[in-house]
Design an enzyme around this catalytic site. Sequence first.
Site, PDB file in Angstrom:
ATOM      1  N   GLY A 181       6.353  -1.475  11.828  1.00 32.88           N
ATOM      2  CA  GLY A 181       5.871  -0.936  13.026  1.00 32.88           C
ATOM      3  C   GLY A 181       4.390  -1.507  13.343  1.00 32.88           C
ATOM      4  O   GLY A 181       3.631  -1.362  14.686  1.00 32.88           O
ATOM      5  N   ARG A 182       3.611  -1.395  12.895  1.00 37.16           N
ATOM      6  CA  ARG A 182       2.335  -1.427  13.103  1.00 37.16           C
ATOM      7  C   ARG A 182       1.853  -2.876  13.451  1.00 37.16           C
ATOM      8  O   ARG A 182       0.424  -3.677  13.982  1.00 37.16           O
ATOM      9  CB  ARG A 182       1.197  -1.384  11.769  1.00 37.16           C
ATOM     10  CG  ARG A 182       1.276  -1.800  10.687  1.00 37.16           C
ATOM     11  CD  ARG A 182       0.217  -0.732   9.380  1.00 37.16           C
ATOM     12  NE  ARG A 182       0.987  -1.399   8.222  1.00 37.16           N
ATOM     13  CZ  ARG A 182       1.972  -1.176   7.108  1.00 37.16           C
ATOM     14  NH1 ARG A 182       2.878  -0.213   8.201  1.00 37.16           N
ATOM     15  NH2 ARG A 182       2.279  -1.083   6.225  1.00 37.16           N
ATOM     16  N   HIS A 241     -26.102   6.282  19.809  1.00 35.36           N
ATOM     17  CA  HIS A 241     -26.431   7.532  20.635  1.00 35.36           C
ATOM     18  C   HIS A 241     -25.746   8.315  19.555  1.00 35.36           C
ATOM     19  O   HIS A 241     -25.429  10.039  19.978  1.00 35.36           O
ATOM     20  CB  HIS A 241     -26.804   7.806  22.456  1.00 35.36           C
ATOM     21  CG  HIS A 241     -27.230   6.357  22.361  1.00 35.36           C
ATOM     22  ND1 HIS A 241     -28.025   6.854  22.764  1.00 35.36           N
ATOM     23  CD2 HIS A 241     -26.670   5.616  23.063  1.00 35.36           C
ATOM     24  CE1 HIS A 241     -28.922   5.962  24.005  1.00 35.36           C
ATOM     25  NE2 HIS A 241     -28.128   5.320  23.939  1.00 35.36           N
ATOM     26  N   GLU A 269      -3.360   1.952   6.879  1.00 35.18           N
ATOM     27  CA  GLU A 269      -2.039   1.637   5.948  1.00 35.18           C
ATOM     28  C   GLU A 269      -1.629   0.773   5.577  1.00 35.18           C
ATOM     29  O   GLU A 269      -0.087   0.914   4.554  1.00 35.18           O
ATOM     30  CB  GLU A 269      -0.688   2.059   7.958  1.00 35.18           C
ATOM     31  CG  GLU A 269       0.021   2.932   7.579  1.00 35.18           C
ATOM     32  CD  GLU A 269       0.724   3.422   8.202  1.00 35.18           C
ATOM     33  OE1 GLU A 269       1.077   4.525   8.309  1.00 35.18           O
ATOM     34  OE2 GLU A 269       1.335   2.427   9.686  1.00 35.18           O
ATOM     35  N   LYS A 299       5.239  14.596   5.816  1.00 38.98           N
ATOM     36  CA  LYS A 299       6.382  14.755   6.799  1.00 38.98           C
ATOM     37  C   LYS A 299       7.585  15.737   5.337  1.00 38.98           C
ATOM     38  O   LYS A 299       8.440  16.438   6.600  1.00 38.98           O
ATOM     39  CB  LYS A 299       7.581  13.202   6.498  1.00 38.98           C
ATOM     40  CG  LYS A 299       6.395  12.384   8.189  1.00 38.98           C
ATOM     41  CD  LYS A 299       7.491  11.361   8.170  1.00 38.98           C
ATOM     42  CE  LYS A 299       6.865   9.823   8.755  1.00 38.98           C
ATOM     43  NZ  LYS A 299       7.942   9.088   8.398  1.00 38.98           N
ATOM     44  N   GLU A 328       7.523  13.170  15.760  1.00 44.60           N
ATOM     45  CA  GLU A 328       7.005  13.809  17.053  1.00 44.60           C
ATOM     46  C   GLU A 328       7.693  12.866  18.623  1.00 44.60           C
ATOM     47  O   GLU A 328       7.608  13.647  19.410  1.00 44.60           O
ATOM     48  CB  GLU A 328       5.555  13.187  16.607  1.00 44.60           C
ATOM     49  CG  GLU A 328       4.445  13.342  16.357  1.00 44.60           C
ATOM     50  CD  GLU A 328       5.292  13.083  14.225  1.00 44.60           C
ATOM     51  OE1 GLU A 328       6.280  12.383  13.975  1.00 44.60           O
ATOM     52  OE2 GLU A 328       4.699  13.440  13.681  1.00 44.60           O
ATOM     53  N   LYS A 340      10.873   2.244  16.248  1.00 42.29           N
ATOM     54  CA  LYS A 340      11.532   1.472  15.398  1.00 42.29           C
ATOM     55  C   LYS A 340      12.965   2.035  15.544  1.00 42.29           C
ATOM     56  O   LYS A 340      14.371   1.341  15.426  1.00 42.29           O
ATOM     57  CB  LYS A 340      10.709   1.446  14.208  1.00 42.29           C
ATOM     58  CG  LYS A 340      11.707  -0.375  14.002  1.00 42.29           C
ATOM     59  CD  LYS A 340      10.429  -0.787  12.646  1.00 42.29           C
ATOM     60  CE  LYS A 340      11.177  -1.459  11.706  1.00 42.29           C
ATOM     61  NZ  LYS A 340      10.212  -1.914  10.754  1.00 42.29           N
TER      62      LYS A 340
HETATM   63  C1  G6Q Z   1       3.766   1.569  11.709  1.00 45.01           C
HETATM   64  C2  G6Q Z   1       4.009   2.443  10.381  1.00 45.01           C
HETATM   65  C3  G6Q Z   1       4.499   3.645  11.903  1.00 45.01           C
HETATM   66  C4  G6Q Z   1       5.455   4.040  13.422  1.00 45.01           C
HETATM   67  C5  G6Q Z   1       5.570   5.135  13.259  1.00 45.01           C
HETATM   68  C6  G6Q Z   1       7.248   5.607  14.566  1.00 45.01           C
HETATM   69  O1  G6Q Z   1       3.563   0.542  10.403  1.00 45.01           O
HETATM   70  O2  G6Q Z   1       5.360   2.351   9.590  1.00 45.01           O
HETATM   71  O3  G6Q Z   1       2.930   3.792  11.940  1.00 45.01           O
HETATM   72  O4  G6Q Z   1       5.333   2.725  13.762  1.00 45.01           O
HETATM   73  O5  G6Q Z   1       5.681   5.872  12.950  1.00 45.01           O
HETATM   74  O6  G6Q Z   1       7.596   4.744  14.049  1.00 45.01           O
HETATM   75  P1  G6Q Z   1       8.592   4.770  14.875  1.00 45.01           P
HETATM   76  O7  G6Q Z   1       8.609   3.738  15.978  1.00 45.01           O
HETATM   77  O8  G6Q Z   1      10.537   4.817  14.293  1.00 45.01           O
HETATM   78  O9  G6Q Z   1       9.042   5.757  15.492  1.00 45.01           O
END
Ligand code: G6Q
Length: 531
Positions: A254-255, A371, A340, A499, A200, A194
């Site tokens: 994002g989620r 199990h 989250e 972070k 990462e 996003k």
């Molecule tokens: C979700 C969070 C988080 C996000 C990641 C990736 O709701 O905001 O999990 O999706 O940190 O972020 P980017 O899509 O900006 O790389």
Amino acid sequence: MKQLIETPAWQTLATLSRHSLALRELFATDPQRFGRFSLNHDGLLLDYSKQRVNSEVMAALHALWTSAGVPAWIAKMRAGEPINASEGRAVLHIALREPAARPEVRAVLEKMRGFCADIHSGSWRGATGETICDVVNIGIGGSDLGPKMATQALAAFHQPNLRVHYVSNLDAAHLVTTLARLDPKRTLFIIASKTFTTQETMTNARSARAWLVAALGEAAVARHFVAGSTNLAAVAQFGIDPAHAFEFWDWVGGRFSLWSAIGLPLALAVGFGNFERLLAGAHAMDQHFFTAPVAQNLPATLALLGIWNTNFLDAATQAVLPYSQSLEHLSRYLQQLEMESNGKQVGRDGQPVGCATAPVVWGEPGTNGQHAFYQLIHQGGRLIPCDFIALKQADFDLPGHHAALLANCFAQSEALMRGKTLAEVRTELKAGGMAEEKIQQLAPLKVFPGNQPSTTLLLDRLDPYSLGQLIALYEHKTFVQGILWGLNSFDQWGVEYGKQLASRLLPMLEGKQLVSGLDSSTTGLIAACKT
Ligand code: G6Q
């Protein structure tokens, strides 16, 4: 804002919770219990008769929904009000699955449709003229968990001759082991982010780019990299052709972004028509959520049962137990969605909410979990509400599998509900011919307390439409719980601090800065890595 815990409905629930309900008795005294406490809607059966509730509890939970003004919050979300107040954003993932989508949404969907068709037909070629057979999605968190979960869930719908992989972890092992099996000439990367700044994702994206350039040269990047992002400038700066950037917007959390361009790897895996059916299933669940009265409303029911278990029966966790290998990643996806969104203690008004919020969500597909950790659920003495999820019809089947799988699923919830008394154990052992002395020794170990609450969600089948319904069901459950707890479910300040500290430690670990100003543990750990 008046806290919900001060409302009469909350007080009623607190009073009701003092009289523990025994599930075994509730079933024995009411043969209609299943009918009374289950809901059927559009191919989904939600059986909550094995939750520790009765009509009084449900009525008080419904009153709580009214006290919290949930319908007004739904209206605010639908109207695009900035209900994600701390970030000043609207929350409109529901708009991504509207059949009459807004023009900007429709335009990106059409671009995705065209791109999927090009990849599937082979008209899209890599830099050397070869077709694409592997897609690697590089993203993390919301830009990974949803599409990865759904790609696995819809394995029965995968396009032939195309494999979709997901790389998220900063640990190079993830990228290296994924790429080891792939041919750069036939590999397409989707950089899903996003913000297009996530450490990462950008680290993995740069390493993937270097891998491709080493094999095919700089000019190959345009044919092997596409992106899903809100930050088109950064996408272009990375060297991705704007024509191959799939946009989404800051009003998509994002989620909650599976339904946007972040769903591109899924659409490639299952075909765009199936992606549209996923959107249709989610939209159908939206309509149900917006219009069904609370007592018949599936997301509302799941949410309110969660409140009852968390806030009145003191459950600290919620197990998600899909009896479906295809739903292998569901618990991890729901872990992010719920933890989250609602793993917070300060409310929308900046005040402590004064009650427990999101439980720890965890789980594994049955029967694997049986199990591993079910022992503790049966006899560990903790209250662990369980969501069992099962399919009437298998997505993959072989003789002898599916009925046995369902038998296990239903047996587990039955066992958790009923338990087994000492007297029953003794009778059983005696009938098996065991000597009294041995019975005395063994019987206490074989007692099951039972009364462990569970919900069973039975899907007619697992397909794109029902998966869309299922995900939207949990999204709205999470939304409702956030409203009830007085939270903003759409920010995530809790992930920022780590972070921030990591960026301070990095130059020390790289030897670019002296190690100083840290506690002795962190100093010791850094020193140990350097010896
Ligand atoms: C979700 C969070 C988080 C996000 C990641 C990736 O709701 O905001 O999990 O999706 O940190 O972020 P980017 O899509 O900006 O790389």
